[in-house]
Design a protein around this motif. Sequence first.
Motif, PDB file in Angstrom:
ATOM      1  N   LYS A 145       0.831  -1.208   0.000  1.00 32.57           N
ATOM      2  CA  LYS A 145       0.000   0.000   0.000  1.00 32.57           C
ATOM      3  C   LYS A 145       0.864   1.258   0.000  1.00 32.57           C
ATOM      4  O   LYS A 145       0.612   2.210  -0.746  1.00 32.57           O
ATOM      5  N   TYR A 148       2.462   2.066  -3.467  1.00 33.15           N
ATOM      6  CA  TYR A 148       1.611   2.595  -4.527  1.00 33.15           C
ATOM      7  C   TYR A 148       0.880   3.874  -4.137  1.00 33.15           C
ATOM      8  O   TYR A 148       0.506   4.650  -5.012  1.00 33.15           O
ATOM      9  N   GLN A 149       0.660   4.080  -2.847  1.00 28.82           N
ATOM     10  CA  GLN A 149      -0.102   5.264  -2.443  1.00 28.82           C
ATOM     11  C   GLN A 149       0.763   6.373  -1.874  1.00 28.82           C
ATOM     12  O   GLN A 149       0.337   7.522  -1.821  1.00 28.82           O
ATOM     13  N   ASP A 153      -1.237   7.234   1.755  1.00 28.70           N
ATOM     14  CA  ASP A 153      -1.488   6.081   2.616  1.00 28.70           C
ATOM     15  C   ASP A 153      -1.763   6.556   4.036  1.00 28.70           C
ATOM     16  O   ASP A 153      -0.926   7.236   4.643  1.00 28.70           O
ATOM     17  N   ARG A 233      -7.099   4.309  -7.035  1.00 28.76           N
ATOM     18  CA  ARG A 233      -6.228   3.198  -7.394  1.00 28.76           C
ATOM     19  C   ARG A 233      -6.952   2.117  -8.197  1.00 28.76           C
ATOM     20  O   ARG A 233      -6.309   1.294  -8.845  1.00 28.76           O
TER      21      ARG A 233
END
Length: 432
Positions: A145, A148-149, A153, A233
């Motif tokens: 997580k 990608y964030q 996050d 996402r």
Amino acid sequence: MKIGMISEHASPLATLGEADAGGQNVHVAALARRLAADGHTVDVYTRRDDPALPERVQLTDGVDVVHVDAGPPERLPKDDLLRWMHPFGDDLAARFGDPAVRPDVVHAHFWMSGLAALRATRRTDRGPEPPVPVVQTFHALGSVKRRYQGAADTSPTARIALEQTLCNDVDLVVATCHDEVRELQLLGATEDRVRVVPCGVDLGRFTPSTTRARATDDDGPVRLLSLGRLVERKDVGGVIEALARLGAQGQRVELLVAGGPPLGELERDPEVRRLRGLAERLGVGDRVRFLGAVSHDVVPDLLRSVDVVVCTPWYEPFGIVPLEAAACGLPVLASAVGGMLDTVVHDRTGLLVPPRDPAAVADALLRLSDRRFRLRLGAAARVRAERQYGWAAVARQTAEAYAEVVSSSSARAPLPQWPVTDAPLVSAGGTR
């Protein structure tokens, strides 16, 4: 076997579509039901988020949902629950002190449930008896997580370090796909302590259409469905861009988007507004329809009303929707990420494309405009779902994992108490 499941934020009684209610809720409920059908007894421990909830609710014969008092009895975002995992674990430890309640194995779902499980089973005041073995399923990893964030996050900063702790200290990690195994190894999990058991699908509810009305309709446009939470996402925007590319080539395609807030509240949702604006700018606003939140009860009929299911997120820990689509005999167009690398077989049950690649999505949809090709993929998808992803097979594999740790469990040393704080934890060994 007496099984204690811990699912601290995802109650099997929750209504899908609510905040933090999704695939994990379905997984825990379905797995518990099937294990009970196979003769086991299951208590599912979840955090009380409503003062009116009874302590114990029967889900089905052999399965009870137990509400644990840990923090205020109100709905809280799951990322705010870390501080309450010590009291959650202490409550479980007190319950497990009763031989009539003590489970043979504990299965923790999500990383915070794992912390509560270890605190409950490895307390230093448990006496001479060996601790109850703990099996861990993460469902999603903080390391992925965060990758990608990034700054978006909202997970506690301690999450990744605590996931490393769990990889070292639980008895067995059950991964849901092979891509997750690689991620777990990066966190320090050893190959001999990880098993792959996929998520499952209800083959009795998710069935192919008996009429194949959509498949035999050559006059209408190809109908696509995107089903799930409306977050960036999931890359519904990439599918809308692909529609614009296809329109420029004269292809007739329409997209249904199911998920997000209820239909009457869509206009207030920022992601819906962003996606609608994108569709209008690209000239495909009339071919994108937002359905809002849909009940899980109507999902099978919704799936059977379309031609292709599109799941093209940037990343996906597993992805339940591709399994549900496959069980309904539908081809899936999916990103080649996470669990979909296992559940979608390229050119056999669906098509895989690189993430964040609208041009590749458009090319794949062009191939899927061939009705016979869609039918062939969908038929193969149903057969594969029956062979590998029914809950009977998933429960059997899970029970085998339980039996393995129960038979090999011995007097493991109790674990020291680690601090549960929202701060990075550093350790050179198993103590954090």
